[in-house]
Scaffold this active site. Sequence first.
Site, PDB file in Angstrom:
ATOM      1  N   HIS A   1       1.314  -1.163   0.325  1.00 27.33           N
ATOM      2  CA  HIS A   1       0.315   0.459  -0.106  1.00 27.33           C
ATOM      3  C   HIS A   1       0.743   1.050   0.200  1.00 27.33           C
ATOM      4  O   HIS A   1       1.907   1.138   0.540  1.00 27.33           O
ATOM      5  CB  HIS A   1      -0.850   0.137   1.242  1.00 27.33           C
ATOM      6  CG  HIS A   1      -2.215  -1.319   1.002  1.00 27.33           C
ATOM      7  ND1 HIS A   1      -3.769  -0.327   0.964  1.00 27.33           N
ATOM      8  CD2 HIS A   1      -2.465  -2.553   0.710  1.00 27.33           C
ATOM      9  CE1 HIS A   1      -4.470  -1.553   0.544  1.00 27.33           C
ATOM     10  NE2 HIS A   1      -3.398  -2.476   0.432  1.00 27.33           N
TER      11      HIS A   1
ATOM     12  N   GLU B   1       0.895   4.229   0.986  1.00 27.60           N
ATOM     13  CA  GLU B   1       1.401   5.492   2.366  1.00 27.60           C
ATOM     14  C   GLU B   1       2.770   4.320   3.145  1.00 27.60           C
ATOM     15  O   GLU B   1       3.610   4.237   3.922  1.00 27.60           O
ATOM     16  CB  GLU B   1      -0.025   4.933   3.566  1.00 27.60           C
ATOM     17  CG  GLU B   1      -0.167   3.835   4.413  1.00 27.60           C
ATOM     18  CD  GLU B   1      -1.575   4.399   2.540  1.00 27.60           C
ATOM     19  OE1 GLU B   1      -1.674   4.109   1.460  1.00 27.60           O
ATOM     20  OE2 GLU B   1      -2.489   4.508   3.419  1.00 27.60           O
TER      21      GLU B   1
ATOM     22  N   ARG C   1       6.296   5.104   4.095  1.00 32.33           N
ATOM     23  CA  ARG C   1       7.109   5.190   4.853  1.00 32.33           C
ATOM     24  C   ARG C   1       8.427   4.023   4.827  1.00 32.33           C
ATOM     25  O   ARG C   1       9.891   4.701   5.978  1.00 32.33           O
ATOM     26  CB  ARG C   1       6.307   4.606   6.299  1.00 32.33           C
ATOM     27  CG  ARG C   1       6.926   4.561   7.794  1.00 32.33           C
ATOM     28  CD  ARG C   1       7.269   2.744   7.836  1.00 32.33           C
ATOM     29  NE  ARG C   1       7.631   2.800   9.322  1.00 32.33           N
ATOM     30  CZ  ARG C   1       7.657   1.864   9.459  1.00 32.33           C
ATOM     31  NH1 ARG C   1       7.705   0.401   9.085  1.00 32.33           N
ATOM     32  NH2 ARG C   1       8.573   1.713  10.486  1.00 32.33           N
ATOM     33  N   ARG C   2       8.467   2.926   4.445  1.00 31.33           N
ATOM     34  CA  ARG C   2       9.624   2.529   4.015  1.00 31.33           C
ATOM     35  C   ARG C   2      10.859   3.558   3.230  1.00 31.33           C
ATOM     36  O   ARG C   2      12.026   3.026   3.808  1.00 31.33           O
ATOM     37  CB  ARG C   2       9.324   1.528   3.858  1.00 31.33           C
ATOM     38  CG  ARG C   2       8.280   0.543   4.392  1.00 31.33           C
ATOM     39  CD  ARG C   2       7.795  -1.135   3.640  1.00 31.33           C
ATOM     40  NE  ARG C   2       9.331  -1.589   4.073  1.00 31.33           N
ATOM     41  CZ  ARG C   2       9.779  -2.382   4.948  1.00 31.33           C
ATOM     42  NH1 ARG C   2       8.432  -2.554   6.216  1.00 31.33           N
ATOM     43  NH2 ARG C   2      10.843  -3.255   5.153  1.00 31.33           N
TER      44      ARG C   2
ATOM     45  N   CYS D   1      -6.581   3.195   3.770  1.00 30.38           N
ATOM     46  CA  CYS D   1      -7.807   2.142   4.107  1.00 30.38           C
ATOM     47  C   CYS D   1      -8.271   1.744   5.655  1.00 30.38           C
ATOM     48  O   CYS D   1      -7.122   1.938   6.981  1.00 30.38           O
ATOM     49  CB  CYS D   1      -6.959   0.804   3.614  1.00 30.38           C
ATOM     50  SG  CYS D   1      -5.929  -0.191   4.399  1.00 30.38           S
TER      51      CYS D   1
ATOM     52  N   LYS E   1      15.970  -6.817  16.534  1.00 33.60           N
ATOM     53  CA  LYS E   1      14.398  -6.055  16.846  1.00 33.60           C
ATOM     54  C   LYS E   1      13.886  -6.108  17.936  1.00 33.60           C
ATOM     55  O   LYS E   1      13.826  -5.027  18.936  1.00 33.60           O
ATOM     56  CB  LYS E   1      13.568  -6.590  15.975  1.00 33.60           C
ATOM     57  CG  LYS E   1      13.776  -6.044  14.885  1.00 33.60           C
ATOM     58  CD  LYS E   1      12.554  -7.175  14.015  1.00 33.60           C
ATOM     59  CE  LYS E   1      10.877  -6.494  14.216  1.00 33.60           C
ATOM     60  NZ  LYS E   1       9.973  -7.120  12.684  1.00 33.60           N
TER      61      LYS E   1
ATOM     62  N   LYS F   1       5.442  -1.038  22.226  1.00 36.92           N
ATOM     63  CA  LYS F   1       4.456  -1.614  21.695  1.00 36.92           C
ATOM     64  C   LYS F   1       3.381  -2.552  22.167  1.00 36.92           C
ATOM     65  O   LYS F   1       1.991  -2.979  21.782  1.00 36.92           O
ATOM     66  CB  LYS F   1       5.585  -3.158  20.404  1.00 36.92           C
ATOM     67  CG  LYS F   1       4.724  -3.670  19.705  1.00 36.92           C
ATOM     68  CD  LYS F   1       5.825  -4.201  18.318  1.00 36.92           C
ATOM     69  CE  LYS F   1       6.398  -5.134  18.974  1.00 36.92           C
ATOM     70  NZ  LYS F   1       7.479  -5.884  17.453  1.00 36.92           N
TER      71      LYS F   1
END
Length: 741
Positions: free
Chosen positions: A431, A433, A437-438, A489, A701, A711
């Site tokens: 998508h 957006e 962003r990436r 969306c 991560k 998160k």
Amino acid sequence: MYLNELKRNLTYQLVSEQEVDKEKLYTMSVVIDGREFNGTAKSKKLAKMEAARVALESLYNAVYVPDLENQVNQTQETAEVPWVKDESGIKTEEEEGEEEKSGIMLGKRKFPENGTQIILNKKRKIQTAPVAKNALMQLNEIKPGLEFQFVAQSGPVHAPTFIMSVEVNGTKFEGQGPTKKAARLSAAEKALKSFVQFPNASEAHKALGRQVVNDGDFTSDNAEASNDVLFNNFETNSENGTSCEILPKDKNGMNNLPKARKSVVPSVPDGKNPVMILNELRPSLKYDFVKEHGESHAKHFVMSVVVDGIKFEGSGRNKKLAKSRAAQMALTKLFNLDFSTHPGTKPVPKESHTNVPQELADLVSRLVLEKFCELTDNLTSPYARRKVLSGIVMTTSDNAENATVISVSTGTKCINGEYMSDQGLAVNDCHAEVIGRRSLMRYLYFQLGKHLSGNRLEKESSIFQEKEGGGFMLKPNIHFHLYISTSPCGDSRIFSPHEAAQEVEGGDKHPNRKARGQLRTKIESGEGTIPVTSSGGIQTWDGILEGERLLTMSCSDKIARWNVLGIQGSLLSHFIEPVYFDSLILGSLYHGDHLSRAVYSRISNIENIPPPFRHNQPFMSGISNPESRQPRKAPNFAVNWCVGDAGLEVINTMTGKTEQGASSQVCKQAFFKRFLQLCGKIPTLTGQSVTPLPKVYADAKVTVMEYQTAKQQMYLAFQNAGLGRWLKKPIEQDHFFVSPS
């Protein structure tokens, strides 16, 4: 006509009818005071006129001249006309007195008895004041673009009665008359009278910011104007020779306008076209055509206007709309006029920050569209096809000067489940957006890489500065603005745009509806979203390969996540403080209540967020010229570009890789390689990294403890609000390693 005014009820008789040189001649006679006067001409009408002329000349010594201008010399030679009017067409009292003494008056014509010859002219004109605007014209100026509707017709055929209606401010007004024009005038008069709730017209004008100037009697204390003057025919009062003129009321701060066009700045637009309002405040403005761009079926024109030394630009599907947008921007900037038609269209201000002006939203939109046009050869490239366009703009000051487009992307689909990569080579979500962003993350890696250089100037050119105690933070006044051509969306798009426009002040009428705020997922090989299920929130690798649909969280949910965790992701959180979007701009389907709920307010109950993370509330706004809906099939590709790239990268949305089958520059493995190039070479945030050089992507991560804690608090906030459980991808896709280069 002149003789008939002196001697009424005269009878003309046909005396003879004869033929001379093949032409008929008629002789008519009239008897006056026992004397018969004859006239001969080619027709009975002309013969009657000739008989009347002979009678006037014989009885009153009056000479009739068809055109007075051609007989000026004759007038001066033959007689002095004692009753000639002055330039205004009004006789003086002295002249009237002379006429009463020396002549006979019947009606308005006087003839002397002393034998003086007079010149009669049928075409003599009397100057009168010009007729002012009627009610229909006045209403059209106040409320342009009104449509009158035919309601009914009644009465006999020879004397019909028509009924017309017009809707003003939500109220329907009907008028009737012998013609449709008269019925429209009656309806307009009723509509105008609805605006006035005052005992007389003078009070109405004062309340409307106007004054009534009486040009006739300057000694009167009050200048009263009747309702008929205000609403009906606006004609001059012919009895006393005065006229009423409605002038705008002067106001402080408007003295620089021309005297004839001084006006009051309205508090609200009141339905007027922005060009009309601006022209009242700043007359004689000139609008210039700047350029046109866009696809052949969706052209956009750009017009500009200079007001008080400031240039304003507006774009639209035609030049008229572009002019209106430019005028609207000028009115918003210079006079603080708000053109939002209902609560949902108003911008949502940023928390604890000066409101970002509307023109910034239009600027961000324009810059992204222009860059996309440039990258697609003015939209002639086959990769210009798109349904959703996204872009990120960086500003380095509060006034948005030197704004720079950082990334541009398109796309509306997600990867097919069978093409998932356990090496991080495929992009799961294509998508616009998300891809945008990436691309921004690529830019952040590049800016951090400048601190690897030993060149001082190279380090200073970075948007990051070293933070005391370790790590980096953005320099002051660095802001990122996300533009999406339509609402993201998911939850922010779950509303009826045309019904939402009818909502009253107070926002969403059904904020507690079950569908409001729910976490939603995109579906594999399709568009749109569905609510998450109550199952464990984990998808399995083998289940998806067996045919279970791969589900991806919606863009609304991901933006809500970015407003807590930042847009930098977990790997960059080793080095930099969280980076948040300063504003979110939508090109269409903007509704402030629904968008704000979707991207931050539905988890306003979030608690215990570890610093430096926070719950960000960006500025949100639509644009002045919303994009039109594009009801066509979405292409099977997505494109991305980041500042510094030579051109667009094209990704096959089914495979998540480039059309040549190579991995994308925004895939997980590409970011992990960039991370390993920085790890151990630049300072990290204190306590963020427990492993000097992690080799597995998943391990890199999870070692950012504060990020992982924030998160988990976000997931918990969604669950406590009853909005569902965040759905995760199969854990196998993150268990890959890359050898540092």
